[in-house]
Scaffold this motif. Structure first.
Motif, PDB file in Angstrom:
ATOM      1  N   VAL A 161      22.846  39.865  41.631  1.00 21.86           N
ATOM      2  CA  VAL A 161      23.214  39.199  40.383  1.00 21.86           C
ATOM      3  C   VAL A 161      22.743  37.751  40.485  1.00 21.86           C
ATOM      4  O   VAL A 161      23.548  36.840  40.614  1.00 21.86           O
ATOM      5  CB  VAL A 161      24.739  39.249  40.158  1.00 21.86           C
ATOM      6  N   ALA A 183      25.633  44.346  37.492  1.00 22.51           N
ATOM      7  CA  ALA A 183      26.214  43.193  36.813  1.00 22.51           C
ATOM      8  C   ALA A 183      25.154  42.245  36.269  1.00 22.51           C
ATOM      9  O   ALA A 183      25.369  41.571  35.265  1.00 22.51           O
ATOM     10  CB  ALA A 183      27.143  42.445  37.754  1.00 22.51           C
ATOM     11  N   GLU A 184      24.011  42.221  36.944  1.00 22.70           N
ATOM     12  CA  GLU A 184      22.984  41.286  36.515  1.00 22.70           C
ATOM     13  C   GLU A 184      22.602  41.500  35.053  1.00 22.70           C
ATOM     14  O   GLU A 184      22.544  40.552  34.267  1.00 22.70           O
ATOM     15  CB  GLU A 184      21.749  41.424  37.410  1.00 22.70           C
ATOM     16  N   LYS A 198      35.917  37.923  36.596  1.00 21.28           N
ATOM     17  CA  LYS A 198      36.792  36.906  37.168  1.00 21.28           C
ATOM     18  C   LYS A 198      35.961  35.813  37.839  1.00 21.28           C
ATOM     19  O   LYS A 198      36.213  34.624  37.669  1.00 21.28           O
ATOM     20  CB  LYS A 198      37.706  37.586  38.188  1.00 21.28           C
ATOM     21  N   LEU A 199      34.959  36.252  38.575  1.00 21.29           N
ATOM     22  CA  LEU A 199      34.138  35.305  39.335  1.00 21.29           C
ATOM     23  C   LEU A 199      33.510  34.262  38.426  1.00 21.29           C
ATOM     24  O   LEU A 199      33.566  33.060  38.697  1.00 21.29           O
ATOM     25  CB  LEU A 199      33.057  36.072  40.098  1.00 21.29           C
ATOM     26  N   SER A 200      32.936  34.741  37.319  1.00 17.68           N
ATOM     27  CA  SER A 200      32.238  33.769  36.484  1.00 17.68           C
ATOM     28  C   SER A 200      33.228  32.793  35.857  1.00 17.68           C
ATOM     29  O   SER A 200      32.926  31.607  35.710  1.00 17.68           O
ATOM     30  CB  SER A 200      31.405  34.475  35.417  1.00 17.68           C
ATOM     31  N   MET A 203      41.420  49.134  39.852  1.00 18.81           N
ATOM     32  CA  MET A 203      40.977  48.101  40.778  1.00 18.81           C
ATOM     33  C   MET A 203      40.002  47.152  40.097  1.00 18.81           C
ATOM     34  O   MET A 203      39.922  45.975  40.420  1.00 18.81           O
ATOM     35  CB  MET A 203      40.344  48.737  42.008  1.00 18.81           C
ATOM     36  N   LEU A 250      24.414  34.844  38.707  1.00 17.44           N
ATOM     37  CA  LEU A 250      25.672  34.297  39.210  1.00 17.44           C
ATOM     38  C   LEU A 250      25.498  33.772  40.626  1.00 17.44           C
ATOM     39  O   LEU A 250      26.468  33.467  41.306  1.00 17.44           O
ATOM     40  CB  LEU A 250      26.756  35.375  39.201  1.00 17.44           C
ATOM     41  N   LEU A 303      38.735  43.811  41.872  1.00 14.17           N
ATOM     42  CA  LEU A 303      38.201  44.163  43.185  1.00 14.17           C
ATOM     43  C   LEU A 303      36.677  44.281  43.112  1.00 14.17           C
ATOM     44  O   LEU A 303      36.151  45.000  42.282  1.00 14.17           O
ATOM     45  CB  LEU A 303      38.793  45.503  43.645  1.00 14.17           C
ATOM     46  N   PRO A 304      35.978  43.568  43.976  1.00 10.81           N
ATOM     47  CA  PRO A 304      34.536  43.730  43.981  1.00 10.81           C
ATOM     48  C   PRO A 304      34.164  45.069  44.586  1.00 10.81           C
ATOM     49  O   PRO A 304      34.917  45.586  45.407  1.00 10.81           O
ATOM     50  CB  PRO A 304      34.065  42.581  44.892  1.00 10.81           C
ATOM     51  N   PRO A 305      33.046  45.621  44.246  1.00  6.49           N
ATOM     52  CA  PRO A 305      32.056  45.108  43.301  1.00  6.49           C
ATOM     53  C   PRO A 305      32.211  45.707  41.911  1.00  6.49           C
ATOM     54  O   PRO A 305      31.221  45.923  41.223  1.00  6.49           O
ATOM     55  CB  PRO A 305      30.752  45.582  43.931  1.00  6.49           C
ATOM     56  N   MET A 364      38.177  33.174  48.074  1.00  4.62           N
ATOM     57  CA  MET A 364      37.179  33.149  46.998  1.00  4.62           C
ATOM     58  C   MET A 364      37.051  31.743  46.434  1.00  4.62           C
ATOM     59  O   MET A 364      35.938  31.216  46.286  1.00  4.62           O
ATOM     60  CB  MET A 364      37.611  34.118  45.907  1.00  4.62           C
ATOM     61  N   LEU A 416      41.771  54.891  40.050  1.00  6.54           N
ATOM     62  CA  LEU A 416      41.562  53.745  40.941  1.00  6.54           C
ATOM     63  C   LEU A 416      40.408  52.866  40.476  1.00  6.54           C
ATOM     64  O   LEU A 416      40.479  51.644  40.569  1.00  6.54           O
ATOM     65  CB  LEU A 416      41.264  54.237  42.357  1.00  6.54           C
ATOM     66  N   PHE A 476      35.538  42.095  38.876  1.00  3.11           N
ATOM     67  CA  PHE A 476      35.288  41.024  39.831  1.00  3.11           C
ATOM     68  C   PHE A 476      34.326  39.991  39.264  1.00  3.11           C
ATOM     69  O   PHE A 476      34.564  38.786  39.341  1.00  3.11           O
ATOM     70  CB  PHE A 476      34.733  41.620  41.123  1.00  3.11           C
ATOM     71  N   PHE A 477      33.257  40.479  38.680  1.00  2.94           N
ATOM     72  CA  PHE A 477      32.257  39.541  38.173  1.00  2.94           C
ATOM     73  C   PHE A 477      32.798  38.764  36.986  1.00  2.94           C
ATOM     74  O   PHE A 477      32.481  37.583  36.810  1.00  2.94           O
ATOM     75  CB  PHE A 477      30.981  40.287  37.809  1.00  2.94           C
TER      76      PHE A 477
END
Lengths: 115, 813, 511, 137
Positions: free
Chosen positions: B61, C482-483, C401-403, C387, B64, C392-394, B173, C383, C398-399
């Motif tokens: 990705v 995700a990309e 939340k991450l961004s 999850m 990101l 939960l990644p991946p 994180m 699940l 997760f992405f």
């Protein structure tokens, strides 16, 4: 007149809110009607008031000779009235079924469906 | 490298099927993968020993900043070999240990998933990729710890591990992202190159602290250690793999990884040394107090993890080398001891050391493996444990505050020597005691692991030059960020370290002999343990739940009135603040053009409103409502809106009819709110009204010509109609009308359904209407009548739960 | 091409609903139509998205009236993406309904109602006119009212009355807000509004109107303190209906919030967007605490919706407070990604809950159990979305939340980041509660006699599991790929941030 | 309610009112009126009929079931908007034709009128579908 109507709008909203907070589903629905009246008049007032000149072009003409009432708010209100009616009819039916099922007009009796 | 990681995940998916097909041989078959991987990674040893580093990189990705980048250096190699090597043994072991278990296939799947995640973790170069695998190890360990899911204890232990490590994971994180922000990159390899500038960055310290939280939770450092002993609820193969050799070391791995960036900073040295030292001492002490084999091992693991952390905190070549050697030694003997404990448990039915004795007769091979590993743990030559311990003492002696640190290390080691005796010698020596199951030797699958590890312990102790030297040097090099050469040897000459070793051994034997006394005296102050972090965790959980319930009862009370009140209050509050909170805007008062009949109309309208508000009779209230509606319609007439007036008139009439139809038969409502409630509501209503009035007054000035001028101009020429409102409705803004009739239609369908579709519906027209619906599609329900099926489907539990609900059945006959 | 593509997402559900109403005797035909219509909607959405991706923002003028006089339909990447998601949810839910909705509901217009709901949703996404938005909101609302109450069971009526009342308040506020804007600017076209509002020197009034929109959309989006209707009602209708609601309804509110607060009310962002950010934090916390307090499958999920709405609006708030456009785009992209992820995951979880209810006979977690042992496949299908929801990644969550976290850190809003992370831990906690109770735990003995996990007959099993499996696969795909999704979200966010692009596309005439 | 006068009057009123509603519909484009008011009046005619003869009779007297009315109304409205799509124009673009009717003159016919007809049918159907079951309760 717009000032007067502004006060009327306020009164309608106030009445609507007050009625919705009563412990009666009947009043609740009445309150909803008042809110929708209030909103309609609000559109009407804010859209600008013009006395007595409907936005209808006389036969034969292609435009209005004199400035007339703004037709757009009217169209919006018309839509809003109709939607309000649909909502009202449904709420009434919902209330009707509710009353048949719980035998109560008190919204506090609807508590059990929440935590 | 990437393939090596992914293959584990793929095999995990296939494992349950394979288990069904191959049954008893599945464990052996699955172990082939880690075996191959071990050999694969072993081939890198030479090159990495000579300073090479291998990279692999794929895009994942990029937007990101996440690249699937992997690095294989000494540290990674050490871990990769441990993970795969232990993986082989554990998979084989699990096949024997859990033979016949209905969910064995799932166990394999989870183990392989864990193995692959762990491998990914230690190979990752990108911090975020590392984090991804980090979380995956937490998650797979959740599934593994809760493997005996029927037991509430196992579920609670799994949750505890997940919450503690997961919570730490979130801190991690944030820390990693901050670090990335400070360093401008999320790649470890580029962060280490700019360590000096990075350490000066204002975000570096917060980032470090957050990362430490993550590492400490994972590696069970005080005060987060408590999840690890309770994770012993898991079947033994899992404990052996996750909780001794691999997962708990992930935190240590991360610290080692970041060591080149942070080592030497005050925060780093202080935190790691203190926390590590505390954990080390506490773990050793608590280990001695246990009687369950696995719990003794768990606490001694906690202690070992503390030791590792402490060494990383001390830093410098000596300490790092000691850490790496200790890490390897610990993995070897602790893994073996766990597996032995499992075998003993499996063959005798108990893990209580007080009930085990003299097993050497029934289980000679197990006893052999246990003995060797215990001696390694106690640090006796010629085992690898001895070398590790010698190195540790050299390191502590060379550290700052060396007296302090060395004393702690000696005390801990004394305790651990005693613990080693309890675990590895005590059950096998002495008189034979009766066990729940008659003891006999474990099968090959259970023996393979412990024996292999013992052999490795001896071999690497005797001839460290056979690869171990190289491996540990390479690992230390990665941790230090500069070349480190270790020359391990059993005999260092007579050094202070040797003396300390001797003291340790003697002390250990002494404690072992008097451990009964120690445990008795400790049980007096047993209450202290309930004050520990485990207690805090339980308390926090309870408080959190209490808070949740309290808050929800307060907010989601079930009273529609309160919901409305909150909603209206929020509206008025926010809007009012925005409008008036920062100065009063100009208003357009305009009293002059009012005609007297308009005043009359408005007066009538307000009077009727008041009537609807106050009249007790429902019919009267409805009539008042009608009057208000007609007045509104008159306003429309007065101000040039005949269409509106007509529609409003028709709708109002229909409204009144509907109200009468619905309410005609109903009794009057008798519930009256309390006076205080009325006043409160009245105030809120009034404020709302004032706000709306204010909005209208402020909002009337026209700034731009309205778009309706276009409609006026083009209604006839292009809209082909003279009634502009209607042209707007069907043409200019026809889309609105399309939506509007949809609303109407839907409402009508709804009213119809509400009134006609019901439980005790007479089988009127609708039943026949239903016609030949595809029976098989509605199939699983057994009821014959379509209406009856309604209850089968998703009946809400809200009422079912509360049989004694105060609401009466509907009074309709 | 533009003209057709932009209106297909409206015409397809509308025609499906209308024909289904005409064919109210032929339920079999309605079922076929419903599935075909939903599939067609999905295809149309994908085609539209592809078209917008290639050609940029596209518009069409209903009735060919020039802007800003007629009603404009606009598709930028954000709205096109939302239409696709509506199609996905629609199709999944309709297929699920085939095996789960009783014949009584079938006979009273269930399928046309689902499609009219989809119509309202798609209309709201595509319109570029504020009053038209109101109309589509009403279409959506009215359909949801009826779907919620359809069947007339006692809890449905309980929840329905609250749901209807509070949403009507929202409509009244919305209407008033639109009127105010018309009074101020004399226009209803959103792009035109955006341009004209910039020239109005009454910041207090404009902000006040903005607050009205915040409230109106906030109610629909279930933002603190306006969310009460949601937990009161979402657990009452059949599972398929809850899933549909959970997937789409609140997100339309969020969509509208984002649209309005990136396009129109951008004058006083330090006030409005800070407020949004604060409300986001409160929404997250109250929602997740509510979920922790619940012991019923769907109630837990319902409160989680609220909590996660907070994440979506968090991106909006951050975007307003970010210093650079790049950071603002990242924040909004996080929101958009979160919305996409959440729609799929939440729909799926509600569908799973419905299956669990069938197998265990109840939604009460205490009385459920044994699903993991008996249905490992279903367990996996739970699940994955659960999850993902917990981040939960991946997986996709997760992405998302991450961004958002990255954007939050970038904007220096540490408090909201800490909140978001803590809440995600609590989310994990309550997802594991469901897992431990319904799946891990053995089925408690004294529960209802018919309620032992037993295999469903094959056919409904397929229609039930197929959509769940498809959505779970999608969740994994969004995570691993995700990309692609993030690039899309990022470009959509850039379009939103650079609002001139939108204004130009609309006012510059149809392309 | 069942008085003879009402019944007789209603028999005449029903067709008259329906005619009037159609008149409202047709004239709506130029003078106040239109599909919405027209539909309401048409529905009112049948409700009145119901008052006189009972709801069951209305169901018999109705040419179409209300749901069919709604469905067809919606469908007509939708269809009228899509003609322009085939002509490559945006949705709802109005198309007008001048139709010469002998003895009457030119008549402007266009898709908006068709749309209005759809509105008329839908509104009539809606009102009936709402009122009839309520009245039956």
């Amino acid at each position: 007149m717009s000032t007067l109507l502004a006060i009327v709008v306020g009164c309608l909203y106030a009445a609507g809110v007050y009625m919705m907070l009563r412990r009666s589903l009947f009043k609740l629905i009445l309150g909803l009607v008042f809110l929708s009246h209030g909103a309609n008049l609000l559109i009407f007032t804010v859209g600008g008031l013009t006395r007595g000149r409907p936005p209808v072009v006389p036969p034969g003409a292609t435009g209005l000779a004199v400035p007339s009432a703004d037709p757009l708010p009217q169209a919006l209100i018309l839509t809003a009235i109709v939607i309000g009616f649909a909502v009202l009819a449904f709420s009434l039916a919902l209330f009707h079924r509710g009353y048949q099922t719980f035998g109560s007009d008190d919204p506090d009796d609807l508590k059990v469906s929440d935590q | 490298m990437t393939v090596a990681i992914l293959s584990g995940f793929v095999l995990a998916l296939l494992a349950p099927t394979l288990q069904r097909v191959a049954d008893r041989r599945a464990g052996w078959a699955l172990a082939l993968l880690p075996l191959i991987l071990s050999l694969y990674f072993a081939t890198f040893l030479k090159a990495i020993g000579s300073g090479e580093v291998f990279h692999a990189r794929h895009e994942w990705v990029p937007s990101l900043g996440i690249h699937l980048s992997f690095t294989l250096d000494g540290l990674s190699l050490l871990f990769a070999l441990l993970i795969n090597g232990m993986g082989v043994l554990v998979l084989v072991y699990a096949g024997g240990y859990m033979a016949g278990h209905p969910e064995l296939g799932r166990l394999y799947a989870f183990l392989l998933m864990f193995m692959a995640s762990m491998l990914g973790l230690v190979l990752a170069d990108s911090l975020l990729v590392l984090f991804v695998f980090w979380e995956l190890t937490s998650f797979s360990s959740y599934l593994l710890i809760g493997f005996d899911h029927d037991r509430a204890d196992a579920r609670a232990a799994a949750l505890r591990a997940l919450l503690v490590t997961g919570g730490g994971g979130l801190a991690l994180m944030a820390g990693l992202l901050l670090l990335g922000q400070a360093g401008g990159s999320l790649e470890l390899s580029s962060l280490t190159t700019q360590a000096d500038t990075l350490r000066e960055h204002p975000l570096a310290t917060p980032a470090l602290l957050l990362i430490l939280v993550g590492a400490f939770t994972k590696s069970a450092q005080f005060p987060f250690h408590f999840w690890l002993p309770s994770a012993m609820e898991a079947p033994t193969p899992i404990s052996a793999y996750l909780h001794s050799a691999t997962m708990v070391k992930a935190g240590v791995y991360l610290l080692s990884r970041l060591s080149p960036v942070f080592a030497g900073s005050d925060v780093w040295i202080g935190t790691l040394t203190v926390v590590g030292g505390l954990t080390m001492l506490m773990g050793g002490w608590l280990a001695l107090l246990q009687s369950d084999l696995k719990r003794i091992l768990a606490y001694s693991t906690v202690s070992a993890l503390g030791t590792l952390t402490m060494f990383l905190g001390i830093g410098g070549p000596l300490a790092v080398q000691a850490a790496m050697a200790f890490l390897l030694g610990h993995a070897l003997y602790k893994g073996a001891l766990f597996l032995v404990a499992g075998a003993v448990d499996h063959e005798t039915g108990t893990r209580d050391v007080d009930r085990l004795s003299g097993l050497r007769r029934a289980m000679p091979f197990t006893a052999l493996a246990a003995g060797i590993s215990a001696l390694s743990m106690a640090g006796l030559p010629p085992l690898f444990g001895f070398i590790a311990k010698e190195l540790s003492y050299e390191a502590t002696l060379g550290a700052a505050w060396s007296t302090c640190v060395t004393t702690a290390a000696v005390v801990t080691n004394i305790l651990l020597v005693a613990a080693a005796g309890v675990v590895g010698l005590r059950p096998f020596l002495g008189q034979t005691l009766p066990t729940p199951k008659p003891a006999h030797e474990a099968p090959l699958s259970l023996l393979l692991g412990p024996l292999t590890l013992s052999v490795v312990s001896i071999a690497s102790g005797l001839i460290p030059a056979m690869g171990v030297n190289e491996l540990l040097s390479a690992a230390s090099t990665s941790v230090l960020g500069q070349p480190a050469d270790i020359d391990l040897a059993l005999w260092h000459g007579v050094t202070p370290a040797l003396g300390l070793s001797a003291i340790t051994l003697l002390g250990g034997v002494g404690v072992f002999a008097s451990r009964g006394l120690v445990r008795k005296s400790a049980s007096c102050c047993g209450r202290v343990s309930s004050w520990g972090p485990a207690g805090w965790y339980e308390l926090a959980l309870r408080r959190m739940n209490g808070l949740a319930v309290g808050q929800t009862q307060l907010l989601q009370s079930g009273y529609l009135r309160y919901y409305l009140m909150m909603t209206v209050a929020a509206t008025v509050g926010l809007t009012g603040y925005a409008l008036l909170g920062r100065g009063t805007p100009a208003t357009a008062w305009n009293w002059f053009d009012v005609k007297f009949y308009e005043v009359g109309l408005v007066a009538l309208m307000l009077l009727a409103t008041l009537g609807a508000l106050l009249l007790k009779s429902r019919l009267a209230a409805v009539a008042s409502l009608g009057v208000v509606g007609y007045c509104v319609s008159l306003v429309f007439v007065l101000y040039g809106a005949p269409d509106l007036a007509m529609t409003q008139f028709l709708v109002e009439t229909l409204t009144v009819i509907l109200f009468v139809l619905v309410f005609y038969h109903l009794p009057e409502s008798r519930i009256v709110s309390e006076t205080s409630a009325r006043w409160r509501d009245a105030v809120l209503a009034l404020v709302t009204g004032v706000l709306m009035t204010a909005l209208v007054l402020v909002g009337t000035p026209e700034n731009y010509p309205p778009i309706s001028e276009y409609f006026v101009e083009h209604s006839v020429t292009r809209g082909h109609g003279r009634n502009i409102v209607n042209v707007i409705l069907v043409d200019f803004r026809g889309l609105d009308t399309l939506g509007e009739i949809t609303v109407l239609s839907v409402a009508a369908v709804g009213v119809h359904a509400l009134l006609k579709l019901r439980r005790r519906s007479d089988s009127g027209s609708e039943t026949s209407v239903a016609g030949p619906a595809p029976v098989e599609a509605a199939g699983m329900l057994t009821q014959k009548t379509p209406m009856g099926e309604l209850h089968q489907e998703d009946r809400d539990a809200g009422d079912d739960r509360r049989g004694s609900s105060p609401i009466r059945e509907g009074d309709k006959p | 091409m533009t003209h057709v593509l932009l209106v297909l997402p409206l015409l397809i559900p509308l025609t499906t609903a209308a024909v289904s109403l005409l064919a109210w005797r032929g339920i079999a035909l309605q079922r076929v139509l419903a599935v075909a219509g939903a599939a067609a909607l999905l295809c149309a959405g994908v085609a539209l998205l592809a078209y917008v991706w290639k050609n940029g923002i596209c518009t069409t003028q209903a009735g060919a009236w020039p802007v800003p006089f007629g009603i404009t339909l606009v598709a930028d990447l954000f709205s096109a993406l939302m239409v696709v998601l509506a199609g996905v949810v629609g199709l999944a839910v309709v297929v699920f309904s085939l095996g789960s909705i009783d014949r009584g509901r079938d006979a009273f217009g269930y399928y046309p109602l689902v499609h009219s709901l989809l119509l309202g949703v798609c209309g709201a996404f595509l319109t570029g006119d504020l009053f038209n938005l109101y109309v589509w909101f009403e279409v959506m609302l009215m359909s949801s009212f009826v779907l919620l109450a359809l069947g007339g069971e006692r809890p449905q009526l309980h929840g329905g009355i609250k749901y209807v009342t509070l949403n009507l308040v929202s409509s009244a506020v919305f209407l008033a807000a639109v009127a105010m804007l018309y009074g101020l600017t004399g226009t209803l076209n959103m792009a035109d509004l955006a341009r004209k509002l910039a020239g109005i020197q009454q910041p207090a009034l404009v902000s006040a109107v903005g607050m009205l929109f915040l409230i109106a959309f906030g109610i629909k989006a279930a933002v603190f303190p306006l969310f009460f209707w949601l937990p009161a009602s979402y657990h009452t209708p059949p599972g398929a209906v809850s899933a549909l609601f959970a997937g789409l309804l609140t997100k339309v509110g969020v969509y509208a919030l984002i649209r309005v607060f990136t396009l129109i009310f951008v004058g006083e962002m330090s006030f409005t967007h800070l407020l949004i950010l604060v409300l986001s934090g409160l929404t997250m916390v109250t929602g997740v605490l509510g979920a922790m307090a619940q012991q019923e499958f769907r109630r837990v999920l319902s409160f989680h919706i609220i909590s996660q709405i907070g994440y979506m609006t968090m991106g909006l708030g951050l975007a307003g407070l970010a210093e650079s456009p790049a950071m603002a785009s990242l924040a909004l992209a996080g929101s958009i990604f979160y919305i996409a992820h959440h729609i799929i995951v939440k729909t799926n979880l509600f569908l799973v809950s419905s299956v669990a209810r069938r197998l265990c006979g109840t939604f009460e977690l205490k009385q459920q159990g044994g699903l993991y042992q008996a249905y490992p496949f279903l367990a996996v299908l739970f699940l994955v979305p659960a999850m993902s929801l917990a981040g939960l990644p991946p997986l996709s969550g997760f992405f998302a939340k991450l961004s958002l976290v990255q954007a939050g850190l970038g904007a220096g809003q540490y408090a909201i980041v800490a909140t978001a992370l803590l809440v995600s831990l609590l989310t994990m906690f309550s997802m594991t509660k469901i897992w431990a109770e319904a799946f891990w735990k053995a089925l408690p003995e004294p529960s209802a006699p018919e309620a032992s996990p037993q295999r469903l007959s094959t056919k409904p099993w397929l229609t039930l599991v197929l959509p769940i499996g498809a959505l779970a696969t999608l969740t994994i795909a969004i995570g691993l790929g995700a990309e692609a999704v993030f690039t899309l979200a990022m470009r959509a966010a850039q379009q939103l941030i650079h609002r001139e692009e939108y204004i130009q596309a609309v006012l510059g005439g149809p392309t | 309610m069942t008085s003879l006068i009402l019944r007789t009057a209603t028999r005449f009123l029903l067709p008259l009112l329906v005619l009037f509603s159609l008149f409202l519909l047709v004239r709506g484009h130029h003078e106040p009126g239109g599909g919405f008011s027209g539909g309401l009046v048409a529905a009112a005619a049948f409700v009145l009929y119901g008052l006189a003869f009972g709801i069951a009779e209305v169901r018999k007297a109705l040419p179409l079931d209300p749901r069919t009315l709604i469905g067809s109304g919606l469908l007509i409205a939708v269809t009228s908007t899509t003609f322009s799509l085939f002509a490559g124009q945006p949705l709802m673009t109005s198309l007008w034709w001048k139709v010469a009717i002998p003895g009457f003159g030119d008549l402007d016919l266009g898709t908006p009128l068709l749309f209005d007809l759809g509105v008329y049918l839908a509104v009539a159907g809606v009102t009936l579908l709402i009122i009839l079951p309520l009245a039956e309760e």
